[in-house]
Design an enzyme around this catalytic site. Structure first.
Site, PDB file in Angstrom:
ATOM      1  N   ARG A 542      28.820  44.104  38.094  1.00 55.55           N
ATOM      2  CA  ARG A 542      29.112  45.496  37.792  1.00 55.55           C
ATOM      3  C   ARG A 542      28.674  45.807  36.380  1.00 55.55           C
ATOM      4  O   ARG A 542      28.863  45.011  35.467  1.00 55.55           O
ATOM      5  CB  ARG A 542      30.622  45.763  37.869  1.00 55.55           C
ATOM      6  CG  ARG A 542      31.117  46.072  39.263  1.00 55.55           C
ATOM      7  CD  ARG A 542      32.238  47.090  39.271  1.00 55.55           C
ATOM      8  NE  ARG A 542      33.417  46.673  38.493  1.00 55.55           N
ATOM      9  CZ  ARG A 542      34.442  47.483  38.247  1.00 55.55           C
ATOM     10  NH1 ARG A 542      34.423  48.725  38.689  1.00 55.55           N
ATOM     11  NH2 ARG A 542      35.459  47.058  37.544  1.00 55.55           N
ATOM     12  N   SER A 606      32.916  35.331  34.611  1.00 57.16           N
ATOM     13  CA  SER A 606      34.072  34.672  35.236  1.00 57.16           C
ATOM     14  C   SER A 606      33.825  33.207  35.547  1.00 57.16           C
ATOM     15  O   SER A 606      34.075  32.756  36.674  1.00 57.16           O
ATOM     16  CB  SER A 606      34.451  35.399  36.531  1.00 57.16           C
ATOM     17  OG  SER A 606      34.386  36.775  36.346  1.00 57.16           O
ATOM     18  N   ASP A 660      37.089  36.799  33.040  1.00 51.40           N
ATOM     19  CA  ASP A 660      37.695  37.888  33.829  1.00 51.40           C
ATOM     20  C   ASP A 660      39.224  37.882  33.765  1.00 51.40           C
ATOM     21  O   ASP A 660      39.851  38.945  33.799  1.00 51.40           O
ATOM     22  CB  ASP A 660      37.201  37.873  35.284  1.00 51.40           C
ATOM     23  CG  ASP A 660      37.431  36.539  35.976  1.00 51.40           C
ATOM     24  OD1 ASP A 660      37.724  35.556  35.273  1.00 51.40           O
ATOM     25  OD2 ASP A 660      37.308  36.483  37.213  1.00 51.40           O
TER      26      ASP A 660
HETATM   27 MG    MG Z   1      36.321  39.505  39.615  1.00 52.82          MG
END
Ligand code: MG
Ligand code: ADP
Length: 920
Positions: A542, A606, A660
């Site tokens: 994203r 992450s 994250d």
């Molecule tokens: Mg995630």
């Protein structure tokens, strides 16, 4: 020639006259299709009434649950005994069920009389008699010294609460033994058998009480899997069928189906059939053992059919319509005309001569006309019986069709009973009327060849098979059901690993890496500006533009775009991966029209990174589905900077590298200052929390706090939780991108739960406990069972049929029973995941409480991740476990609605503020 014609004409005329006469006289017994449709509708309403919790007590049709849920699947085997009480004779039977695919049953059976003294004497005598017959049977068949399971066919209405128990509601037909109504007939039989056990050494185990209708359905079900209705038209009449559990109020549970014994013989006992009953029916009822009861049955069953004919003939004679008005003593005597006589008189060819013979035997002097008339009376009475049966059966078929929500129902009705079997026209008439009343059903009528007794043995066999299967399924799932003590152990081990990861001397070998993040505070509300954030997680990438305003009009506005990361990029080269990322950023900047601005950027990444400062981090190792080359051991911020340079289109100021978990904690911390923990339960599983600097040996300084990214997914990589890992976990691990690594994550996160389920399903199938032992191509495919299917299958709102459909879409074609097992497997796997995750969290919150020296800790955990958000039970079980294992902590769970991207922007804002302070 002429004379022959004349004679034929005369005879036809004579016949017509007689038939018209009887038709007129008995018009009330001749039911039109409209009337039958009306009866059908009434019976449908009766069924609903009988099934409802509140309406059942006053319902005439009792709709008794039979606790028979499964039809035979052909895998049953063994020796079984069965006894059958309720028809004209008592029967003992041995059934050998062999599992050789041919579904064969070998039978040994013996009939015994049921004398009136026994069936209308005392209950104790009745059960002694049964036990005695059984003993005789076992002796004569050399079965005395075997221990055998027994099924008890008992053709009377019983209220059951389980398969091997039944309280007699009332006697019907010609039975009336004292002291049995209101008691459990299984325990009475057991008691009687117990006496024999001592004196004769027989040992039988009564496993199932089965109504004869149910037995018939099961017998036929062994031959024809589609059989879901059992029908008896003999001494009595009754039917059973497979009803959806969710419609049976009187039994707990909504899953699957259960056979319901309608006890339709009592239809009309509340007066609902008075318009159809005739004076003859009333007379029969008055003279019966149970006046006012079983009114529907009394119009249908063989026990009353002959008597109905006799009463009609008697009245017609008295009115001068037959036999010149002369009655005989025999005609006036109850029971002189039986069903077998009616059947003989209606025989196609010999019918008339039979009639003459039978009437003569009753000391009547029948003329040709009398014989024709009497034969027609028989036809009307037996046709009415078939009509009424057909109407009620049509109601059941309609209900089955509605339950299944199909336009056409294909089904099989298993039938037994002497009237249906021996009457020359009965079956044909019944079939025809049923097809006329429910034209949308394709019904196969299957005669039960060996009676309902074999069905009782089948029920017993199924019961034993299910009990054995249950035992084996329980054994397979047992390792997933973690005991509280085991969970406490997991908690304590996690606690130890958390400590080891923080200490300088043990940190090198610790499996829980405890990575310092250089995030030292949560936002204070003074942050402001425009930021770019990236979020590279387990599945998607994203890019976000985040606008933060401070002061009184404090707010965060976000714009974002999601990009998929193709598998070949996730597992290609590092350069390709970062080029792809920069390509996505370029598209986003273009799209937002901000390509020229050099915005500060926070990079949510992450994966475990060892950081030396907020904007530097070397990748420790890929996890989840990533395995791009040349990244491990490299600084990912540098890799991103270089990719931006390579593209040479725009420039960005990379301020912060953010895990994250940390982003999630920050997002929630912006709203709730008590939020000091971040949890991810998505593709992977991980936690971060604010730790006191004095506890972090590997970072200089003792003042204040720093957020630690635990990377707890690696918990257990040293084998410390191997005792709770199952063979399925090991299988999943071996098939993963990083065998031996992330053992805790592989038991708790979205990427692996479905795969664990698939491994269990394969094993269950291999053991013959699922999908008929057939491992399909789909089941072999890695990854077909995604974790989102666990969520769907475990949803409480989903009916079993829908579960079955989901499985079918996955290419897993099974029965409803299979769906129940699959759902159970999913539940076991997701519950274990939530409990393990809860045990880990309990270790974290307890550690925080103790290091603050507090009696009580109030703390908020920010959570993100699709598993947590969308699974129907995961979050609840997780929370309950934390409460259980950390009772001194008061934990609030706060869902991060905006993902970790917002958190990354906030961290960037804080870092930029601090950097500016430093530069000034
Ligand atoms: Mg995630
Ligand atoms: P991330 O990949 O960043 O962890 P998510 O938090 O959205 O992203 O998690 C995605 C993962 O969640 C998927 O890989 C899948 O394992 C799991 N998942 C997807 N849909 C569901 C669902 N309906 N119920 C439970 N888990 C799901």
């Amino acid at each position: 020639m002429f004379a022959v014609h004349l004679l034929a004409f005369y005879f036809t005329k004579l016949k017509e006259d007689q038939i018209k006469k009887v038709d007129r006289y008995l018009y009330h017994l001749r039911l039109s299709d409209d009337t039958l449709r009306d009866v059908m509708a009434r019976f449908q309403a009766e069924m609903v009434k009988g099934l409802g919790r509140d309406t059942n007590p006053t319902a005439a049709v009792k709709m008794l649950p039979s606790f028979v849920r499964s039809l035979p699947d052909g895998s049953e085997k063994g020796d079984f005994l069965a006894v059958d009480l309720g028809g004209s004779q008592f029967r003992a039977l041995q059934v050998k069920v062999s599992q050789d695919g041919k579904q064969s049953c070998q039978l040994e059976s013996k009939y015994y009389p049921t004398p009136k003294e026994v069936i209308q004497g005392s209950g104790a005598e009745l059960f002694d008699y049964i036990a005695g017959c059984l003993l005789d049977f076992m002796e004569s068949k050399n079965l005395k010294y075997k221990k055998l399971p027994l099924g008890f066919t008992f053709s009377f209405p019983c209220r059951q609460t389980k398969l091997e128990e039944g309280v007699l509601l009332s006697w019907t037909k010609h039975f009336k033994a004292r002291g049995v109504q209101g008691t459990d007939v299984v325990s009475s039989l057991r008691k009687a058998l117990e006496k024999h056990k001592a004196s004769f050494g027989i040992d039988v185990d009564v496993l199932a009480l089965v109504n004869d209708t149910v037995g018939t359905m099961m017998t036929c079900g062994y031959e024809d899997q589609r059989c879901e209705v059992g029908l008896i038209i003999g001494t009595g009449t009754n039917a059973c069928y497979m009803e959806e559990m969710r419609h049976i109020d009187l039994v707990e549970g909504d899953e699957g189906r259960m056979c319901v014994n309608t006890e339709w013989g009592a239809f009309g006992d509340d007066g609902s059939l008075e318009d159809i009953r005739t004076e003859f029916d009333r007379e029969i009822d008055q003279g019966s053992l149970n006046p006012g009861k079983q009114l529907f049955e009394k119009m249908i069953s063989s026990l009353h059919l002959g008597e109905l004919v006799r009463l009609i003939l008697l009245k017609m004679t008295k009115e001068g319509l037959l036999f010149n008005g002369k009655v005989s003593t025999a005609l006036c005597t109850k029971g002189k005309i039986e069903m077998k006589h009616v059947a003989a008189m209606e025989k196609y060819k010999e019918g008339l001569s039979n009639t003459k013979e039978i009437l003569t035997e009753l000391n009547l002097f029948p003329s040709e006309e009398d014989c024709i008339a009497v034969q027609h009376v028989c036809t009307i009475v037996s046709f009415r019986s078939a009509n009424l049966c057909a109407a009620a059966l049509a109601a059941i078929l309609t209900r089955l069709k509605e339950n299944k929500r199909v336009l056409r129902l294909r089904t099989t009705v298993g039938i037994d009973g002497t009237l249906y079997k021996t009457h020359p026209q009965y079956a044909k008439r019944l079939h025809k009327v049923v097809r006329r009343l429910v034209p949308t059903c394709d019904v196969r009528f299957l005669l039960s060849t060996s009676g309902s007794t074999r069905g009782a043995a089948m029920v017993t066999a199924v019961a034993r098979r299910l009990a054995e299967q249950r035992k084996r399924i329980d054994a397979i799932l047992a390792p997933f059901r973690l005991a509280p003590a085991t969970l406490r152990e997991v908690r304590d081990k996690m606690r130890m690993e958390l400590e080891r990861g923080l200490r300088r001397d043990t940190q090198g070998t610790a499996t829980v890496k405890m990575l310092p993040t250089y995030v030292c505070g949560t936002p204070d509300g003074t942050e402001k500006g425009k930021f770019l954030a990236l979020d590279l997680g387990g599945t998607n990438f994203r890019v976000l533009l985040v606008k933060i305003r401070s002061g009184r009009r404090k707010s965060v506005r976000m714009y974002n775009k999601i990009f998929a990361i193709p598998l070949e990029i996730m597992q290609g080269t590092g350069e390709e991966l970062f080029d792809h990322i920069v390509q996505c950023i370029a598209e986003f900047l273009e799209y937002m029209g901000i390509k020229g601005a050099r915005l500060p950027l926070g990079f949510t990444f992450s994966f475990p990174c060892r950081q030396a400062s907020i904007d530097k981090g070397t990748l420790v190792g890929w996890t989840k589905g990533f395995k791009a080359t040349d990244c491990e051991g490299e600084d990912v911020v540098d890799m991103l900077r270089e990719a931006i340079k390579r593209r040479n289109e725009f420039d960005l100021d990379i301020v912060a590298l953010v895990n994250d978990t940390v982003g999630t904690m920050m997002t929630c911390g912006y709203e709730d200052p008590k939020c000091e923990i971040g949890l991810i339960a998505g593709t992977g599983s991980n936690v971060c929390y604010m730790e006191d600097m004095k506890n972090i040996e590997i970072v200089e300084g003792n003042e204040g706090k720093m957020c630690i990214n635990t990377e707890w997914g690696g918990f257990g990589d040293n084998g410390c939780i191997d005792s709770i890992r199952t063979e399925y976990d090991k299988e999943v691990d071996e098939g993963s991108l990083n065998p031996g690594k992330q053992r805790y994550e592989k038991m708790t996160s979205g990427m692996y739960l479905g795969e664990i389920v698939r491994q269990i399903l394969i094993d269950l199938t291999r053991q013959g406990l699922l999908f008929r032992g057939q491992i399909s191509e789909s089941l072999r495919k890695r990854g077909i069972f995604e974790t989102k299917f666990l969520s769907q299958i475990e949803s409480d709102r989903l009916a079993l049929l829908q579960v079955r459909r989901i499985l079918q879409q996955l290419g897993l074609d099974g029965t409803c029973e299979d769906s129940i097992v699959v759902k159970e497997v999913c539940g076991a796997v997701s519950t274990r995941a939530a409990r393990l995750c809860g045990a880990g969290l309990a270790a974290v919150v307890e550690k925080r409480r103790q290091s603050q020296g507090a009696e009580h800790l109030e703390v908020t955990i920010g959570v993100d991740g699709t598993l947590y958000k969308l699974h129907p039970h995961f979050s609840r079980v997780l929370q309950e476990t934390v409460k259980e294992l950390a009772p001194q902590c008061d934990v609030t769970f706060m869902l991060s609605e905006d993902g970790s991207g917002k958190g990354a922007a906030l961290i960037t804002a804080v870092a930029k503020r601090l950097r500016n302070v430093g530069e000034n």
